[in-house]
Write a protein that holds these residues in place. Structure first.
Motif, mmCIF file in Angstrom:
data_model
loop_
_atom_site.group_PDB
_atom_site.id
_atom_site.type_symbol
_atom_site.label_atom_id
_atom_site.label_comp_id
_atom_site.label_asym_id
_atom_site.label_seq_id
_atom_site.Cartn_x
_atom_site.Cartn_y
_atom_site.Cartn_z
ATOM 1 N N ASP A 108 2.379 -132.456 -33.092
ATOM 2 C CA ASP A 108 1.531 -131.999 -34.186
ATOM 3 C C ASP A 108 1.954 -132.776 -35.424
ATOM 4 O O ASP A 108 2.798 -132.331 -36.190
ATOM 5 C CB ASP A 108 1.692 -130.494 -34.387
ATOM 6 C CG ASP A 108 0.813 -129.957 -35.503
ATOM 7 O OD1 ASP A 108 -0.016 -130.723 -36.045
ATOM 8 O OD2 ASP A 108 0.965 -128.773 -35.845
ATOM 9 N N LEU A 109 1.367 -133.945 -35.588
ATOM 10 C CA LEU A 109 1.759 -134.821 -36.688
ATOM 11 C C LEU A 109 1.506 -134.201 -38.052
ATOM 12 O O LEU A 109 2.121 -134.601 -39.042
ATOM 13 C CB LEU A 109 1.036 -136.164 -36.582
ATOM 14 C CG LEU A 109 1.462 -137.038 -35.406
ATOM 15 C CD1 LEU A 109 0.601 -138.289 -35.338
ATOM 16 C CD2 LEU A 109 2.926 -137.407 -35.522
ATOM 17 N N ASP A 110 0.634 -133.207 -38.119
ATOM 18 C CA ASP A 110 0.386 -132.553 -39.403
ATOM 19 C C ASP A 110 1.612 -131.798 -39.906
ATOM 20 O O ASP A 110 1.688 -131.472 -41.090
ATOM 21 C CB ASP A 110 -0.821 -131.615 -39.306
ATOM 22 C CG ASP A 110 -2.129 -132.386 -39.184
ATOM 23 O OD1 ASP A 110 -2.128 -133.610 -39.450
ATOM 24 O OD2 ASP A 110 -3.149 -131.771 -38.829
ATOM 25 N N GLN A 111 2.586 -131.550 -39.033
ATOM 26 C CA GLN A 111 3.844 -130.927 -39.462
ATOM 27 C C GLN A 111 4.554 -131.795 -40.504
ATOM 28 O O GLN A 111 5.306 -131.278 -41.326
ATOM 29 C CB GLN A 111 4.779 -130.690 -38.263
ATOM 30 C CG GLN A 111 4.295 -129.640 -37.292
ATOM 31 C CD GLN A 111 4.254 -128.267 -37.933
ATOM 32 O OE1 GLN A 111 5.185 -127.863 -38.622
ATOM 33 N NE2 GLN A 111 3.161 -127.560 -37.722
ATOM 34 N N LEU A 112 4.311 -133.099 -40.466
ATOM 35 C CA LEU A 112 4.931 -133.995 -41.441
ATOM 36 C C LEU A 112 4.547 -133.640 -42.872
ATOM 37 O O LEU A 112 5.317 -133.846 -43.803
ATOM 38 C CB LEU A 112 4.544 -135.453 -41.154
ATOM 39 C CG LEU A 112 5.138 -136.080 -39.896
ATOM 40 C CD1 LEU A 112 4.473 -137.411 -39.607
ATOM 41 C CD2 LEU A 112 6.637 -136.238 -40.036
ATOM 42 N N PHE A 113 3.360 -133.070 -43.057
ATOM 43 C CA PHE A 113 2.894 -132.748 -44.402
ATOM 44 C C PHE A 113 3.657 -131.576 -45.025
ATOM 45 O O PHE A 113 3.471 -131.284 -46.209
ATOM 46 C CB PHE A 113 1.387 -132.481 -44.396
ATOM 47 C CG PHE A 113 0.585 -133.710 -44.074
ATOM 48 C CD1 PHE A 113 0.654 -134.845 -44.869
ATOM 49 C CD2 PHE A 113 -0.225 -133.753 -42.957
ATOM 50 C CE1 PHE A 113 -0.063 -135.986 -44.568
ATOM 51 C CE2 PHE A 113 -0.960 -134.884 -42.644
ATOM 52 C CZ PHE A 113 -0.880 -136.002 -43.449
ATOM 53 N N ALA A 114 4.527 -130.931 -44.259
ATOM 54 C CA ALA A 114 5.375 -129.864 -44.803
ATOM 55 C C ALA A 114 6.611 -130.433 -45.501
ATOM 56 O O ALA A 114 7.323 -129.696 -46.188
ATOM 57 C CB ALA A 114 5.794 -128.904 -43.690
#
Length: 194
Positions: free
Chosen positions: A17-23
């Protein structure tokens, strides 16, 4: 997952879940407020070394994509190979541009994944440091969809500050999906983005 998988204890791998990077920017605020660690402006994506024209084309596409950023000065992505045979695509920004660095890491991961190199992706990291010279990386494990802290001790050698890593784990538990299995907190000695 079938009955046989359940009986034999096999588990379905976690989808990345690459969107985890935005955290990461939110976690950086917590890290700075509580412990004085600030972003270094360096980050990297690590993958198993790939040779061939397809990878070279993907690397050129990533380079062109990140070169289009008018705010960036210098080379956006540099390719490095470490002593262990892994490749790193490294991005450098000014320390106050963590959101842009995260966008770079996400773009590199996404491009590699979309071009069929997802199985070779290992991790991404963003570097941090404090006023006393301690280094810290927040490492995202691509295949697990989780983060862990990596804190090498200053002064050379391959030793880590385990107490600091555990302290960061507790501090960022509400900001990031932290890897619970400590045996998966792999050292990334000599990582060029750290």
């Amino acid at each position: 997952m079938g009955l046989l998988d359940i009986l034999l204890g096999r588990t379905k791998p976690v989808a990345p879940d690459l969107d985890q990077l935005f955290a990461l920017p939110s976690a950086a605020i917590t890290l700075q407020a509580a412990m004085g660690f600030t972003p270094t402006g360096r980050g990297a994506v690590c993958f198993a070394t790939v040779e061939g024209a397809a990878f070279e084309q993907t690397h050129r596409e990533v380079q062109e994509l990140l070169d289009a950023d008018a705010e960036r000065a210098g080379s956006p992505v540099e390719l490095h190979r470490d002593d262990y045979g892994y490749s790193w695509l490294v991005s450098r920004r000014s320390p106050d541009q963590l959101p842009q660095l995260v966008n770079d890491l996400h773009a590199v991961n996404s491009s590699l994944e979309l071009n069929g190199f997802g199985p070779q992706l290992l991790c991404s990291l963003a570097g941090f440091a404090d006023d006393s010279g301690r280094s810290l990386a927040l490492v995202y494990l691509y295949k697990r969809g989780t983060f862990y802290p990596f804190a090498p001790l200053a002064g050379g050698g391959e030793r880590r500050d385990n107490a600091l890593e555990l302290q960061v784990r507790s501090l960022l538990a509400d900001d990031l999906r932290i890897e619970q299995d400590l045996s998966r907190w792999f050292p990334v000695w000599g990582a060029p983005g750290l």
